[in-house]
Structures are given as C-alpha cells and as structure tokens.
Design an enzyme around this catalytic site. Structure first.
Site, PDB file in Angstrom:
ATOM      1  N   ARG A  33       0.846  -1.211   0.000  1.00  0.00           N
ATOM      2  CA  ARG A  33       0.000   0.000   0.000  1.00  0.00           C
ATOM      3  C   ARG A  33       0.874   1.251   0.000  1.00  0.00           C
ATOM      4  NH1 ARG A  33      -3.764   1.118   5.168  1.00  0.00           N
ATOM      5  NH2 ARG A  33      -1.703   1.045   6.128  1.00  0.00           N
ATOM      6  N   SER A 128       4.233 -20.308   9.739  1.00  0.00           N
ATOM      7  CA  SER A 128       4.907 -20.205  11.032  1.00  0.00           C
ATOM      8  C   SER A 128       6.417 -20.100  10.851  1.00  0.00           C
ATOM      9  CB  SER A 128       4.595 -21.433  11.878  1.00  0.00           C
ATOM     10  OG  SER A 128       5.344 -21.371  13.067  1.00  0.00           O
ATOM     11  N   LYS A 182      -2.853 -23.492  12.281  1.00  0.00           N
ATOM     12  CA  LYS A 182      -1.819 -22.490  12.624  1.00  0.00           C
ATOM     13  C   LYS A 182      -2.146 -21.860  13.976  1.00  0.00           C
ATOM     14  CE  LYS A 182       1.597 -19.538  12.365  1.00  0.00           C
ATOM     15  NZ  LYS A 182       1.314 -18.375  13.135  1.00  0.00           N
ATOM     16  N   HIS A 185      -1.349 -24.383  16.572  1.00  0.00           N
ATOM     17  CA  HIS A 185       0.119 -24.419  16.688  1.00  0.00           C
ATOM     18  C   HIS A 185       0.586 -23.297  17.621  1.00  0.00           C
ATOM     19  CE1 HIS A 185       3.851 -22.420  15.510  1.00  0.00           C
ATOM     20  NE2 HIS A 185       4.353 -23.605  15.216  1.00  0.00           N
ATOM     21  N   ASN A 186       0.058 -22.092  17.413  1.00  0.00           N
ATOM     22  CA  ASN A 186       0.445 -20.974  18.279  1.00  0.00           C
ATOM     23  C   ASN A 186      -0.004 -21.224  19.711  1.00  0.00           C
ATOM     24  OD1 ASN A 186       1.199 -19.868  15.834  1.00  0.00           O
ATOM     25  ND2 ASN A 186       0.485 -17.828  16.352  1.00  0.00           N
ATOM     26  N   GLU A 189       2.392 -23.441  21.203  1.00  0.00           N
ATOM     27  CA  GLU A 189       3.597 -22.628  21.454  1.00  0.00           C
ATOM     28  C   GLU A 189       3.450 -21.851  22.775  1.00  0.00           C
ATOM     29  OE1 GLU A 189       4.651 -20.240  17.921  1.00  0.00           O
ATOM     30  OE2 GLU A 189       4.934 -18.580  19.300  1.00  0.00           O
TER      31      GLU A 189
HETATM   32  P1  NBP Z   1       1.810  -6.362   9.972  1.00  0.00           P
HETATM   33  O1  NBP Z   1       0.870  -7.326  10.612  1.00  0.00           O
HETATM   34  O2  NBP Z   1       2.524  -5.414  10.852  1.00  0.00           O
HETATM   35  O3  NBP Z   1       1.017  -5.526   8.860  1.00  0.00           O
HETATM   36  C1  NBP Z   1       1.657  -4.520   8.129  1.00  0.00           C
HETATM   37  C2  NBP Z   1       1.308  -4.648   6.671  1.00  0.00           C
HETATM   38  O4  NBP Z   1      -0.117  -4.553   6.486  1.00  0.00           O
HETATM   39  C3  NBP Z   1       1.915  -3.509   5.873  1.00  0.00           C
HETATM   40  O5  NBP Z   1       2.306  -4.008   4.610  1.00  0.00           O
HETATM   41  C4  NBP Z   1       0.743  -2.534   5.749  1.00  0.00           C
HETATM   42  O6  NBP Z   1       0.847  -1.668   4.678  1.00  0.00           O
HETATM   43  C5  NBP Z   1      -0.375  -3.509   5.527  1.00  0.00           C
HETATM   44  N1  NBP Z   1      -1.709  -2.940   5.685  1.00  0.00           N
HETATM   45  C6  NBP Z   1      -2.364  -2.526   6.790  1.00  0.00           C
HETATM   46 BR1  NBP Z   1      -1.659  -2.471   8.473  1.00  0.00          BR
HETATM   47  N2  NBP Z   1      -3.600  -2.082   6.549  1.00  0.00           N
HETATM   48  C7  NBP Z   1      -3.754  -2.212   5.230  1.00  0.00           C
HETATM   49  C8  NBP Z   1      -4.821  -1.922   4.351  1.00  0.00           C
HETATM   50  N3  NBP Z   1      -5.981  -1.454   4.800  1.00  0.00           N
HETATM   51  N4  NBP Z   1      -4.653  -2.165   3.033  1.00  0.00           N
HETATM   52  C9  NBP Z   1      -3.489  -2.648   2.579  1.00  0.00           C
HETATM   53  N5  NBP Z   1      -2.428  -2.963   3.368  1.00  0.00           N
HETATM   54  C10 NBP Z   1      -2.568  -2.747   4.669  1.00  0.00           C
HETATM   55  O7  NBP Z   1       2.875  -7.142   9.057  1.00  0.00           O
HETATM   56  P2  NBP Z   1       3.760  -8.415   9.410  1.00  0.00           P
HETATM   57  O8  NBP Z   1       4.312  -8.339  10.793  1.00  0.00           O
HETATM   58  O9  NBP Z   1       4.683  -8.613   8.260  1.00  0.00           O
HETATM   59  O10 NBP Z   1       2.690  -9.608   9.431  1.00  0.00           O
HETATM   60  C11 NBP Z   1       1.901  -9.973   8.308  1.00  0.00           C
HETATM   61  C12 NBP Z   1       0.986 -11.112   8.713  1.00  0.00           C
HETATM   62  O11 NBP Z   1       1.794 -12.223   9.136  1.00  0.00           O
HETATM   63  C13 NBP Z   1       0.075 -10.810   9.908  1.00  0.00           C
HETATM   64  O12 NBP Z   1      -1.132 -11.488   9.758  1.00  0.00           O
HETATM   65  C14 NBP Z   1       0.808 -11.352  11.088  1.00  0.00           C
HETATM   66  O13 NBP Z   1      -0.038 -11.719  12.162  1.00  0.00           O
HETATM   67  C15 NBP Z   1       1.487 -12.536  10.483  1.00  0.00           C
HETATM   68  N6  NBP Z   1       2.753 -12.803  11.192  1.00  0.00           N
HETATM   69  C16 NBP Z   1       3.143 -14.020  11.358  1.00  0.00           C
HETATM   70  C17 NBP Z   1       4.311 -14.280  12.014  1.00  0.00           C
HETATM   71  C18 NBP Z   1       4.711 -15.650  12.150  1.00  0.00           C
HETATM   72  O14 NBP Z   1       5.536 -16.018  12.953  1.00  0.00           O
HETATM   73  N7  NBP Z   1       4.148 -16.473  11.347  1.00  0.00           N
HETATM   74  C19 NBP Z   1       5.127 -13.307  12.516  1.00  0.00           C
HETATM   75  C20 NBP Z   1       4.728 -12.077  12.332  1.00  0.00           C
HETATM   76  C21 NBP Z   1       3.532 -11.838  11.662  1.00  0.00           C
HETATM   77  P3  NBP Z   1       1.583  -0.238   4.870  1.00  0.00           P
HETATM   78  O15 NBP Z   1       3.038  -0.502   4.732  1.00  0.00           O
HETATM   79  O16 NBP Z   1       1.038   0.563   3.765  1.00  0.00           O
HETATM   80  O17 NBP Z   1       1.186   0.289   6.225  1.00  0.00           O
END
Ligand code: NBP
Length: 474
Positions: A33, A128, A182, A185-186, A189
């Site tokens: 975005r 994950s 998932k 899993h969390n 965790e």
């Molecule tokens: P975030 O969860 O912090 O989200 C940030 C992203 O969402 C940015 O690219 C932001 O765009 C975009 N965004 C938002 Br906020 N609102 C938006 C909208 N209305 N339209 C379009 N884009 C929008 O990012 P992350 O930490 O990379 O996590 C991404 C996903 O992965 C989440 O669901 C998170 O829970 C999950 N996750 C998983 C793990 C894991 O261990 N598996 C770890 C961390 C996260 P912008 O740059 O324009 O603000």
C-alpha cells in the site's frame, strides 16, 4: 512472460517471503500500500531474484501470469478484507488469493465462501517461523479448496523448510483448516513457553540457581528428549548479559508477557468445542496475570506465602522430567482440539501430517515431533497421544518426578499452573470413575436437570423436595 506469483503487503513477513520465493527462482511481483516499502525491497534485495515492483494494485495484477496467484501478507482482520475487496474487480475466474497472515479461521471460512461466489479461489495458509522462517523456510499450513492449492503447491513446498527431504508444507483441509491448525500451533507454542517459564521459575526460586546456571541446565536438556528450538533459545536468552548493567538480561526484562491473540483464540475455540486444553488455557491466563504488574507489586506486600525451604538434590532432573511429561500432555491436548475441530467442520485433518510439517521451520520444531509422527504412523486413528505406547511409557516414567515437582512448587509457593493443570488432566483422564456423579446429583437437586445411572439405561430425576422417590424422566 509475467511473474508466477505476487506478494502484496511487504512488512517484515511479506518482504521476507517474497525474497524467499525469488531466491528459489520464481519470478515474483511485489506490491505494498505504501510505496516506500516496495522501493526499499527492490533497492536492498532486488539482486536476489526476479522481482517486478508494482506501485498500484492494477499494475501488480497486470504483472502476473494466469491463473494469477496472489499472496496477501497484510495485518490480519479488516486490512485483509480491504485488500480482497480492491482485488476482486481486477481478477478473473480461477485466479487464486492466498492469505498468509495470522487470520482467524472463521474469517477464512467466510472468505473462501465469498470468493467462490466470484469464481475466485481462496487459500488460507498459516505460515509459522516468524521473520527468519519466512526468509529461510517456514512451516506452511495451507487450507481451502484443494483445486486452489494445487497451482501453488510447487512454489509453497519449494520455499518451505525441508526436514529429511520432506517439505514442511502440506495441504491441511478445506476452508479454515489451515488457519485453524496455525492457530492451534500458536496455542501449543504458548503452552510450551509457559512450561519452560515455570521450569525456569522453579530452578530460580526453588533450586536457587542463577540465570547463567539455568542456561547451562537448558543446554544439557537440549541434548536429550527435550531437544527443540524453544529449549535451545531459552539457553541463549538466559546466558545473555545486559550490556548496560552487566546483569543477566532476563533479570532486567519487565515480567509482563504480551500477547497478540492466537493463544486466546485457541482457548476460546477449545471452550466452544468442549475440549479440555488446560495447558494452553493456563498459559493464556498466566500471561494475563503477568500483565497486572502494579496489582502484583501491591499484593506482594500484603499476601503472605510459605517461608521457603530446601529442595532435594535431584530436583533439577525432576524438573526436566516434569517438563517433558507436561509437554506431552500439552501436545496431546492440542492435537485433541484439532481433531475435535476437524470433526466439527468436516475438514479431515491428518494429525500425522501436522507432526511432519511442524518438524522444521516453525517455533515448536522439536525432536519430539518425530515421536508424535511415529505415534500417528502406528495408529492414524489414535484418539489421544497419551494412549500411544511410547508416550504412555514416557509419562509413566516421569510421573514420580512430576508429582514431586508439583508438590514442591505448592509447598514453596511457586506458581506452576501449566505443570499442575497438566498433571490434573492426566489424573482426570486416566480415571474410570470421577466425581461428576455428584455434580449431576446437585444439578438434579436444584434444577431437575436429571441424571443417568450406572446400573440401568434411562434418564432419571429424584423428587428431592417431595418424598425423595426416583422417577423416570425419559
Ligand atoms: P503487519 O501485521 O505489521 O502488517 C503490516 C502490513 O499490512 C503492511 O504491509 C501494511 O501496509 C499492511 N496494511 C495494513 Br496495516 N492495513 C492495510 C490496508 N488497509 N490495506 C493494505 N495494506 C494494509 O505485518 P507483518 O508483521 O509482516 O505480518 C503480516 C501477517 O503475518 C500478519 O497477519 C501477522 O499476524 C502474520 N505474522 C506471522 C508471524 C509468524 O511467525 N508467522 C510473525 C509475524 C507476523 P503499509 O506498509 O502501507 O502500512
């Protein structure tokens, strides 16, 4: 030729996933975005593979081969719906949207159904492994229509972690199945970390060891049955010295655990399904209690506890055994919950597949998961891990130590909610006759809720406020 796949949402997870895809030789279109994230990705990592930067969704969609494959990696909740809404008019029948964020499984179920009405496919893929996993190989749990998964299978299995030549990515089941497992899993965790924290607390406040000494204990434990990523990094965190104070860092970190919600979702779903996942739920509650720092500080000056005391010389080994037995229970509960959800929603999730794809890439990766995989290989219909010969023997072998540790914790006033509730679950589960007969009697007394008998069929009610006669309530 266009890009084989696109990633929109380039915060830490999306950026690393896109780089992982590109490094595996798949041309990838990238979009965010806010333009600056896309520019930064290309500037810093553009040489790692075939990236096509896009600065509008139209440009992004136009860059993709058909059927278009789009991974959304934005914040879970309303942002995912917002991106989907903007994408729909730009896509054609048969295109595939993959949501790789931590979305709630109920949202995924809704989105699969809504997109099907537009002839679009939706895959809810749990990913994950955090930041590092996304870049170097995560564990991926894709759910949704199988025909939606097949066109993305090659890319997802290539970028996933690999263990013994097997990718840590496998189709989980229809609609919300991937995001559900998932979430679970969390939840596991959460339980795993709570158990580790309780072991650390006991070694500190019962055995009187320092953080660096406990780091060495965990290092040793990581060479045995407990070997896992979380035990390994526990040793590293405990061994770390704070540069500012020269103290162990763990001694200067504020003792308030935060949470983003997946543990709470797991507990909520368990309550709805009626599955006793006590270790996960206690872990969520323990974090909640930890967050009340001011109240705890005040209570610490008001509420008395035991005077303290000494532990036996084999206490450290006993804590190790108690940790292992509690961990077996936590995983048994988590797998039981997944089975219950799978039955409820008709997903047909294979527990052995989960144990296989959780062996690498993800936070709960552990030697232990091979044991779980073996148990489901022996009996794919196994209803509870505790009933498998290996786990039965492991817990039986640990139970004296487990009881001793819980007893000592109670005597010394060290809270061990996960250790204790896991033991209570074990004792409740292994019992043919329990006290629920009295609960039924009480319910019948005050609310005429009826009861069944052990000696004959039927439903009965006692006329408690009359002559105490039993009548049939069939
Ligand atoms: P975030 O969860 O912090 O989200 C940030 C992203 O969402 C940015 O690219 C932001 O765009 C975009 N965004 C938002 Br906020 N609102 C938006 C909208 N209305 N339209 C379009 N884009 C929008 O990012 P992350 O930490 O990379 O996590 C991404 C996903 O992965 C989440 O669901 C998170 O829970 C999950 N996750 C998983 C793990 C894991 O261990 N598996 C770890 C961390 C996260 P912008 O740059 O324009 O603000």
């Amino acid at each position: 030729m266009g890009s084989q796949i696109g990633v929109t949402g380039l915060a830490v997870m999306g950026q690393n996933l896109a780089r992982n895809i590109a490094r595996h030789g798949f041309p990838v279109a990238v979009h965010n975005r806010t333009e600056s994230r896309t520019k930064q990705l290309i500037e810093h990592h553009g040489s790692e593979g075939d990236f096509t930067p896009a600065y509008s969704l139209e440009e992004f969609v136009a860059a993709l081969d058909r059927p278009r494959r789009i991974i959304i990696m934005v914040k879970a909740g309303a942002p995912v719906d917002a991106v989907i809404k903007d994408l729909i008019p730009l896509l054609d029948a048969g295109d595939i949207i993959i949501d790789g964020g931590n979305s709630h499984y109920a949202d995924t179920r809704r989105r699969v159904a809504e997109l099907a009405e537009h002839d679009l496919h939706f895959v809810g893929a749990g990913i994950s492994g955090g930041e590092e996993g996304a870049l170097l190989g995560p564990s991926i749990m894709p759910g949704g229509p199988r025909e939606a998964y097949e066109p993305v299978e090659q890319i997802l299995t290539a970028i996933a972690a690999q263990v013994d030549g097997t990718p840590c990515c496998a189709y989980i089941g229809p609609d919300g199945a991937g995001h559900y497992v998932k979430m679970a899993h969390n939840g596991i965790e959460y339980a795993d970390m709570q158990l580790i924290a309780e072991a650390y607390d006991l070694l500190t406040h019962a055995a009187g060891l320092s953080a660096p000494e406990i780091a060495q204990v965990f290092e040793q434990w990581n060479e045995g049955d407990l070997e896992s990523f979380l035990i390994e990094i526990t040793a590293k965190v405990l061994a770390h010295t704070d540069a500012a104070t020269g103290k162990p860092l763990v001694d200067v970190i504020l003792d308030q655990a935060e949470q983003k919600g997946t543990g709470r979702w797991t507990a909520q779903s368990a309550l709805e399904l009626g599955v006793p996942v006590t270790a996960i739920t206690e872990a969520v509650f323990a974090r909640a209690l930890s967050s009340r720092k001011d109240e705890r500080t005040k209570a610490s000056t008001i509420l008395p506890g035991p005077a303290g005391g000494k532990v036996e010389s084999d206490f450290v080994d006993a804590v190790r055994d108690a940790l292992y037995a509690s961990k077996v229970v936590a995983y048994a509960q988590g797998f039981e919950q997944i089975r219950a959800a799978s039955n409820e929603y008709g997903w047909d999730v294979e527990p052995g597949t989960l144990a296989t794809i959780w062996r690498g890439g993800c936070i709960i990766r552990a030697r232990f998961l091979n044991r779980i995989k073996d148990a489901y290989d022996r009996d794919p219909e196994l209803s509870n891990l505790l009933l498998d010969d290996y786990f039965r023997d492991a817990v039986a072998g640990a139970q004296d130590a487990w009881r001793k540790v819980v007893r000592t914790a109670v005597e010394l006033g060290v809270p061990t909610p996960a250790f204790s509730s896991a033991l209570a679950y074990y004792d409740g589960f292994r019992r043919e006759h329990g006290p629920a007969s009295l609960i039924q009697g009480l319910r019948d007394y005050f609310g005429a809720h009826t009861y069944r008998r052990t000696d004959r069929d039927g439903v009965f009610h006692t006329l408690w406020s009359e002559d105490g006669r039993e009548v049939s309530a069939d």
